[in-house]
Scaffold this motif. Structure first.
Motif, mmCIF file in Angstrom:
data_model
loop_
_atom_site.group_PDB
_atom_site.id
_atom_site.type_symbol
_atom_site.label_atom_id
_atom_site.label_comp_id
_atom_site.label_asym_id
_atom_site.label_seq_id
_atom_site.Cartn_x
_atom_site.Cartn_y
_atom_site.Cartn_z
ATOM 1 N N ALA A 82 0.845 -1.180 0.066
ATOM 2 C CA ALA A 82 0.038 -0.069 -0.103
ATOM 3 C C ALA A 82 0.881 1.306 0.060
ATOM 4 O O ALA A 82 0.147 2.447 0.115
ATOM 5 N N GLY A 83 1.965 1.177 0.054
ATOM 6 C CA GLY A 83 2.981 2.406 -0.032
ATOM 7 C C GLY A 83 2.834 3.145 -1.271
ATOM 8 O O GLY A 83 2.596 2.569 -2.485
ATOM 9 N N ARG A 84 3.024 4.513 -1.240
ATOM 10 C CA ARG A 84 2.686 5.333 -2.090
ATOM 11 C C ARG A 84 3.909 5.495 -3.154
ATOM 12 O O ARG A 84 3.890 5.658 -4.510
ATOM 13 N N MET A 122 3.375 -0.957 7.857
ATOM 14 C CA MET A 122 3.179 -2.204 7.484
ATOM 15 C C MET A 122 2.687 -2.977 8.573
ATOM 16 O O MET A 122 1.935 -3.975 8.166
ATOM 17 N N GLY A 123 2.863 -2.720 9.939
ATOM 18 C CA GLY A 123 2.282 -3.629 10.912
ATOM 19 C C GLY A 123 0.459 -3.375 10.799
ATOM 20 O O GLY A 123 0.068 -4.469 10.849
ATOM 21 N N ASP A 124 0.178 -2.242 10.550
ATOM 22 C CA ASP A 124 -1.440 -2.066 10.388
ATOM 23 C C ASP A 124 -1.846 -2.766 9.292
ATOM 24 O O ASP A 124 -2.905 -3.262 9.148
ATOM 25 N N ALA A 125 -1.066 -3.065 7.943
ATOM 26 C CA ALA A 125 -1.587 -3.594 7.087
ATOM 27 C C ALA A 125 -1.760 -5.079 7.368
ATOM 28 O O ALA A 125 -2.536 -5.890 6.705
ATOM 29 N N ILE A 126 -0.734 -5.484 7.738
ATOM 30 C CA ILE A 126 -0.592 -6.903 8.085
ATOM 31 C C ILE A 126 -1.475 -7.500 9.202
ATOM 32 O O ILE A 126 -2.145 -8.420 8.875
ATOM 33 N N PHE A 127 -1.715 -6.723 10.387
ATOM 34 C CA PHE A 127 -2.748 -7.344 11.147
ATOM 35 C C PHE A 127 -4.120 -6.695 10.806
ATOM 36 O O PHE A 127 -5.322 -7.366 11.494
ATOM 37 N N GLY A 128 -4.299 -5.882 9.749
ATOM 38 C CA GLY A 128 -5.555 -5.356 9.360
ATOM 39 C C GLY A 128 -6.271 -6.480 8.574
ATOM 40 O O GLY A 128 -7.263 -6.501 8.518
ATOM 41 N N LEU A 138 -0.126 -14.991 17.930
ATOM 42 C CA LEU A 138 0.652 -13.832 17.333
ATOM 43 C C LEU A 138 -0.214 -12.467 17.217
ATOM 44 O O LEU A 138 0.162 -11.508 17.687
ATOM 45 N N GLU A 139 -1.658 -12.558 17.267
ATOM 46 C CA GLU A 139 -2.489 -11.269 17.291
ATOM 47 C C GLU A 139 -2.330 -10.866 18.629
ATOM 48 O O GLU A 139 -2.488 -9.421 18.806
ATOM 49 N N ALA A 140 -2.503 -11.720 19.408
ATOM 50 C CA ALA A 140 -2.366 -11.081 21.116
ATOM 51 C C ALA A 140 -1.063 -10.450 21.408
ATOM 52 O O ALA A 140 -1.101 -9.513 21.958
ATOM 53 N N ALA A 141 -0.095 -11.135 20.918
ATOM 54 C CA ALA A 141 1.145 -10.557 21.022
ATOM 55 C C ALA A 141 1.407 -9.216 20.382
ATOM 56 O O ALA A 141 1.937 -7.941 20.813
ATOM 57 N N TRP A 142 0.756 -9.050 19.122
ATOM 58 C CA TRP A 142 0.558 -7.855 18.598
ATOM 59 C C TRP A 142 0.051 -6.573 19.216
ATOM 60 O O TRP A 142 0.186 -5.259 19.429
ATOM 61 N N GLN A 143 -1.279 -6.980 19.780
ATOM 62 C CA GLN A 143 -2.014 -6.093 20.577
ATOM 63 C C GLN A 143 -1.493 -5.484 21.558
ATOM 64 O O GLN A 143 -1.277 -4.266 22.150
ATOM 65 N N GLY A 201 5.954 8.204 11.600
ATOM 66 C CA GLY A 201 4.706 8.325 12.407
ATOM 67 C C GLY A 201 3.930 7.136 11.820
ATOM 68 O O GLY A 201 2.719 7.098 12.322
ATOM 69 N N GLU A 202 4.475 6.085 11.535
ATOM 70 C CA GLU A 202 3.854 4.866 11.136
ATOM 71 C C GLU A 202 3.840 3.837 12.523
ATOM 72 O O GLU A 202 4.693 3.896 12.909
ATOM 73 N N ILE A 203 2.911 2.841 12.165
ATOM 74 C CA ILE A 203 2.982 1.762 13.183
ATOM 75 C C ILE A 203 3.906 0.555 12.449
ATOM 76 O O ILE A 203 3.326 -0.083 11.663
ATOM 77 N N ASN A 204 5.166 0.810 12.910
ATOM 78 C CA ASN A 204 6.249 -0.085 12.405
ATOM 79 C C ASN A 204 5.998 -1.611 12.741
ATOM 80 O O ASN A 204 5.456 -1.925 13.701
#
Length: 650
Positions: A10-12, A83-89, A181-186, A199-202
């Motif tokens: 999704a990068g520009r 990227m983190g938001d893209a993956i866990f989204g 994995l999802e719980a660890a991300w949260q 300013g991104e969620i790396n």
């Protein structure tokens, strides 16, 4: 094990200066970055999910609607929040898989071999595990720091972090077990702020969080080719990728008498392994190969077009690579015809296309065609010398071989050899030293890895303590392989070890002045303890014999490379090598094997005795041998070979 690959794309890509999403940039006619990534993932991922920006929805939908991407899905990341938001989204897509495989959407230089190795490694690991393919680099853009073998933190230069002068950089590929994995991300998102610079969620700091806070095992998988770290961040990166994956191979013509399928000899085995990542090159490289039929109702040469891993094999009906006693003149006629047809085909095709081209000539049998092409077209020729064995047995054929090789070296831009020792020998024989390039072969055969993983832990040392001892020899039964000295050593060892058995895997083609090996075995009184294979065995069977042996003995006086020795070490078998192995191949200085100073029965006996009687030595040879063998990668061989081709055409 079910694997889901997620490609955050999704990068520009503002630095690229294009409105086209990076993942859909064309690399060659009809081939995009996404096509290359999907090809690299084929066979390793069950499902692929692509995350794109809203503006790329329509273009990506059209790209995936061609009927060739049935296992692909897509979702939209509405805002560029990292990227983190893209993956866990898109966690709902991969949640029910066993493994999440993450591939950055611009990693066009990633190899299929690295993807396979990563998936194999995560497949062998348990829950709460990750695999990080990394390359050692100077001033890495992203630096992975390990302390006591555990991932400590990840420094990112774009976030203002200081990186080391030499550190570990990723190739844009990550494998994680999905359990918890999802719980660890949260938990990570709550405790870790967005990146200071972007300013991104790396995503990358999450990997260190898994290791440091969650107790996960983050395994480091070393990748040999630093080019794989290079994504698409600038127009220069795009130009580099296009040249590497497309521009050069507008004309790659391979002249080799053997070509798979089938794999029927050393050359065809080499081509099968080194060309695994050639399948996306456009136009498709061409290999001109000679068939094995002599006569059989086909007196005239003909051309047959076949495909292998996506590249064309043009096979001329012809002859074996050595002259049968009753067909020498016919063999010479077919060989001459093969070379003339090769030269005419290459000259015609390159003239018609008007493109630049590289001609790769493999061994002396294709030298006449290579010489003709070099003289008549001035196209750059790279000469691959795999062996100079003909020099060991002087004859009219040996003198002809020497003449053709020396002439080809004169006209070639570069000469590729698999070991330093072979390169030094050729320079002493008259090859120009400035043309010599050493590119080692690989030893990471998938069948070998499968056999190695099948042995339960601790079985080897348990077997080594039993009275029965097994010695293994693999190779052709020729004098320069040290086979006769080995058998003399066996006759001595048989008086010391009552349950000794010896396995000989190979083929016996004695010259007229040589005694057949079975007669040598009988003369030494070894019929009851020596088993000789009826010929060459399939690779997997050879690997199984290697793994079952207590010691693999390969006392060669001459080896241009010696792949079988590396394979024995890779399987953890204590290995004894002859002086014919080049030092950087044998790894003897690092304790990877025992290397004989000379091929002598008494010295062979001493070396085998040492391995049989010293458990500590056996353990050291296994560990050091496997570590040494791990450095020989076919992906690295292919990358270095393509890089050399590029250099001669540039």
């Amino acid at each position: 094990m079910k694997v889901c690959a997620v490609i955050p794309a999704a990068g520009r890509g503002t630095r690229m200066g294009t409105a086209t999403p990076k993942v859909l940039l064309p690399i060659s006619p009809g081939i995009t970055v996404l096509d290359i990534l999907l090809d690299r993932l084929e066979g390793s991922a069950d499902d692929v999910h692509i995350v794109v920006a809203p503006g790329a929805r329509e273009t990506m939908t059209d790209h995936l609607a061609d009927g060739q991407h049935e296992n692909c899905s897509m979702s939209i990341q509405q805002h560029p929040t990292g990227m983190g938001d893209a993956i866990f989204g898109c966690a709902g897509v991969w949640r029910n898989h066993d493994v999440l495989l993450i591939v950055w959407g611009d990693q066009v230089n990633l190899s299929a071999a690295t993807v396979r190795a990563c998936v194999d490694a995560i497949g062998a690991a348990g829950p709460h595990t990750g695999v990080l393919p990394l390359v050692k680099q100077r001033h890495p853009y992203v630096d992975y720091v390990f302390v006591d073998g555990r991932l400590h933190h990840i420094a990112q230069s774009r976030e203002g972090d200081a990186v080391r002068a030499v550190g570990w950089s990723d190739v844009g590929l990550f494998a994680l077990r999905t359990q918890d994995l999802e719980a660890a991300w949260q938990r990570h998102v709550v405790s870790f702020p967005p990146g200071q610079g972007t300013g991104e969620i790396n995503f990358l700091p999450f990997l260190a969080h898994l290791a440091q806070e969650e107790g996960w095992n983050m395994h480091h998988l070393e990748v040999g080719d630093p080019v794989e770290t290079r994504g698409l961040n600038t127009p220069e990166d795009l130009t580099f990728a296009r040249r590497r994956l497309s521009g050069l191979h507008a004309g790659l013509h391979i002249l080799c008498t053997q070509a798979p399928p089938p794999v029927e000899g050393g050359l065809s085995s080499y081509l099968q392994r080194v060309t695994r990542d050639f399948d996306l090159l456009e136009p498709i490289p061409v290999c001109y190969s000679m068939g094995k039929t002599i006569g059989a109702g086909r007196e005239a040469l003909s051309i047959e077009v076949r495909r292998f891993h996506g590249w064309r094999v043009v096979r001329t009906s012809g002859a074996p690579s050595s002259p049968p006693q009753d067909h020498r003149w016919r063999w010479a006629w077919y060989l001459l015809g093969y070379n003339l047809r090769c030269a005419l085909a290459v000259l015609g095709e390159t003239r018609q296309s008007g493109s630049r081209a590289v001609i790769a000539v493999h061994d002396w049998l294709a030298c006449p065609a290579g010489i003709l092409v070099a003289v008549l077209s001035r196209l750059p020729v790279v000469f691959h010398v795999h062996s100079t064995e003909m020099d060991l047995y002087p004859s009219w054929l040996g003198y002809l071989t020497r003449f053709l090789e020396n002439t080809m070296a004169k006209f070639a831009r570069k000469v590729i050899v698999p070991s330093r020792m072979l390169g030094d020998y050729l320079v002493a024989r008259g090859f120009p030293a400035h043309k010599m390039v050493v590119i080692h072969h690989g030893a990471d055969d998938p069948q070998l890895a499968s056999v190695r993983s099948s042995l339960p832990c601790g079985t080897r040392e348990q077997n080594a303590t039993t009275a029965e001892k097994t010695l293994l020899f693999v190779g052709r039964f020729r004098p320069h392989k040290g086979i006769h000295d080995f058998l003399e050593a066996v006759s001595v060892l048989a008086t010391r070890y009552s349950e000794l058995r010896v396995v000989l895997l190979g083929a016996d083609h004695p010259r007229a002045d040589e005694k057949p090996l079975n007669e040598v075995i009988t003369d030494l009184g070894l019929d009851k303890i020596v088993w000789q294979s009826p010929g060459f065995l399939p690779a997997r069977q050879v690997y199984e014999w290697m793994q079952a042996a207590d010691v693999c003995v390969l006392p060669s006086r001459y080896e241009p490379f010696g792949l079988v020795g590396i394979e024995a070490m890779a399987l953890g078998t204590p290995t004894i090598l002859g002086p014919g192995y080049s030092p950087e191949v044998s790894g003897a200085e690092a304790g990877a094997c025992i290397q004989l100073e000379r091929v002598d029965a008494a010295e062979i006996v001493e070396a085998i005795d040492a391995v049989f009687t010293d458990p500590g030595l056996r353990t050291r040879l296994r560990c050091a041998g496997q570590h040494h063998a791990a450095g020989f990668k076919w992906a690295r061989t292919a990358a270095q070979t393509l890089g050399l081709y590029e250099s001669v055409i540039g």
